[in-house]
Design an enzyme around this catalytic site. Sequence first.
Site, short mmCIF file in Angstrom:
data_model
loop_
_atom_site.label_atom_id
_atom_site.label_comp_id
_atom_site.label_asym_id
_atom_site.label_seq_id
_atom_site.Cartn_x
_atom_site.Cartn_y
_atom_site.Cartn_z
N GLU A 247 0.88 -1.18 0.00
CA GLU A 247 0.00 0.00 0.00
C GLU A 247 0.92 1.22 0.00
OE1 GLU A 247 -1.45 2.98 0.72
OE2 GLU A 247 -2.23 2.45 2.71
N CYS A 281 -2.38 8.31 3.43
CA CYS A 281 -2.21 7.79 2.07
C CYS A 281 -3.42 8.11 1.20
CB CYS A 281 -1.96 6.30 2.12
SG CYS A 281 -3.11 5.44 3.17
N GLU A 380 2.98 12.87 -4.68
CA GLU A 380 2.43 12.79 -3.34
C GLU A 380 3.29 13.64 -2.40
OE1 GLU A 380 2.69 9.10 -0.96
OE2 GLU A 380 0.55 9.40 -0.58
P1 NAD Z 1 9.23 4.66 4.32
O1 NAD Z 1 8.58 3.99 3.18
O2 NAD Z 1 10.74 4.79 4.33
O3 NAD Z 1 8.87 3.95 5.72
C1 NAD Z 1 7.75 3.13 5.96
C2 NAD Z 1 8.18 1.91 6.77
O4 NAD Z 1 9.11 1.13 6.02
C3 NAD Z 1 8.92 2.22 8.10
O5 NAD Z 1 8.56 1.26 9.09
C4 NAD Z 1 10.37 2.02 7.72
O6 NAD Z 1 11.20 1.69 8.84
C5 NAD Z 1 10.28 0.85 6.79
N1 NAD Z 1 11.40 0.69 5.86
C6 NAD Z 1 12.24 1.66 5.36
N2 NAD Z 1 13.16 1.11 4.54
C7 NAD Z 1 12.91 -0.22 4.52
C8 NAD Z 1 13.50 -1.33 3.82
N3 NAD Z 1 14.56 -1.17 3.02
N4 NAD Z 1 12.97 -2.55 3.99
C9 NAD Z 1 11.89 -2.74 4.79
N5 NAD Z 1 11.30 -1.74 5.47
C10 NAD Z 1 11.80 -0.49 5.34
O7 NAD Z 1 8.57 6.08 4.45
P2 NAD Z 1 9.24 7.44 5.00
O8 NAD Z 1 10.64 7.61 4.52
O9 NAD Z 1 9.03 7.47 6.46
O10 NAD Z 1 8.30 8.51 4.29
C11 NAD Z 1 8.60 8.89 2.95
C12 NAD Z 1 7.36 9.04 2.13
O11 NAD Z 1 6.65 7.80 2.12
C13 NAD Z 1 6.34 10.03 2.64
O12 NAD Z 1 6.62 11.32 2.23
C14 NAD Z 1 5.07 9.52 2.03
O13 NAD Z 1 4.93 10.01 0.73
C15 NAD Z 1 5.27 8.02 1.97
N6 NAD Z 1 4.54 7.32 3.05
C16 NAD Z 1 3.36 6.77 2.73
C17 NAD Z 1 2.63 6.13 3.71
C18 NAD Z 1 1.29 5.53 3.38
O14 NAD Z 1 0.44 5.43 4.25
N7 NAD Z 1 1.10 5.09 2.15
C19 NAD Z 1 3.09 6.06 5.02
C20 NAD Z 1 4.34 6.61 5.32
C21 NAD Z 1 5.05 7.25 4.31
#
Ligand code: NAD
Length: 478
Positions: A247, A281, A380
Amino acid sequence: MHRQLLIEGRWVDAAAGETIDVIDPCTAEPFCTIARGRAEDVDRAVQAAQRALDGPWGRMTATERGRILQRLAQLIIAHGDELAQLEARDTGKPMAVARADAAAVARYFEFYGGAADKVHGQTIPYLNGYNVSVVRIPHGVTAHIIPWNYPAQMMGRTLAPALAMGNAAVVKPSEDACLTTLKLAELAMEAGLPPGVLNIVTGYGAEAGAALTAHPGIHFATFTGSPEVGMQVQQATARNHVPCVLELGGKSPQIVFDDADLAKAAPIIVRAIVQNAGQTCSAGSRLLVQQGVYDRFVETIAHHFSALRVGTPEMDLDCGPMINAKQHARVRAFIASAIEQGVPLLAEGKLAEGLSPNGYFVAPALFGPVPRTHGLACQEIFGPVLSAMPFTDEEDAVRLANATEYGLVAGVWTENGSRQSRMARRIASGQVFINCYGAGGGVELPFGGVKKSGYGREKGLLALEEMSTTKTIVQHYE
Ligand code: NAD
């Protein structure tokens, strides 16, 4: 306060003894520490989950599993205030939003607890002398990567159906907000979940998250977060041929036709972008308005935006801060560069008096008309920024609505019934709301994206299918 990992029913420090500071987004000050789990801790958690599947949990009836989940729902309701306080402290969101989140988590466990023993299989007519049945079975060990925007809700959304179907889980919550996921795990143990059925490894994404999704002992993964990391999760799980649900956010349109009930639409449209300070999201971040009512409607929305207030959880205003320094800088950069490029800024909300200057606060901003290919129209932002654009007719509205790489949710505002049906069919998205907007909708409603918003479905009864697979049993008799 220091919070540990949960592995096989015991709270333990990370093997390397390292910790991460948890930062208050309203002040940028650390207020507690969490364990910095790494590959070694993930490995212990995955092994614990496998042992749980091989033990009593693997033999438990669906009814008993459902009862545990329903007990957990009751405990969540009883601890609702505490969960809301924790969520608000960790993420900075207004208390009213945090309370609604706590109530939604309870609902997830209630819904899936009730559904656990109502998942039926099939029988298939086959050759003479054969009984054929198709039964639903759990994947096994499920990996859950949880984001920071709605940590408690996301835990309920993915964990409740996984446990209902009999999986054993390893959860990696976000390093930016994980206190409610740890509290929920504590309550799950109290509700009677056997040791090892739920394990929590806190830590950084690149360390604990990457180790979990690449672990050969997992059988399914679910991820909510950015498209970039979603791709990494997909690549990691593909190496072990492990299925996943992704998602990955959206750029959801609110499409307002000239026959819409504008007075009804306006507050719902504003709420759908400023909820959780736009860090949602399914936020409705594009406002597409038919030319004839564009000026009038955008002016109404501008009035609403000017009245928006940003503050701390206790102030309980319209928005809290961004989650962290990176997100704060990112959203401010979007706003600053749009202004610099001459995109009209129509209205801004205000920061409350007395906020810490170090807090990650951003005033909600309404831009319009935004050029159709501008970043504000396509990317986004994940902040309280609404981009208004005019359209001419239905054809143009569909073209514009579908003109991003995303397809998560859409809102359609029109009193014309035939047009409602046509639009619902033609918009590329996982959910369409007509004359309402649910920001992802209730627990009962299947949710997920098309295009770069990801794939697979969470919520509703469909989540039970995602969280399980089938086995076809063919029996020959004489
Ligand atoms: P991210 O995708 O880095 O983090 C989301 C989750 O993934 C966290 O628990 C993080 O620790 C984990 N993660 C990070 N790298 C990983 C890897 N290599 N393998 C497995 N898990 C990993 O998001 P972010 O950097 O905190 O935010 C960046 C952008 O992501 C935001 O600006 C937004 O656009 C988007 N975002 C979307 C949602 C959503 O609900 N769809 C939620 C958070 C962030």
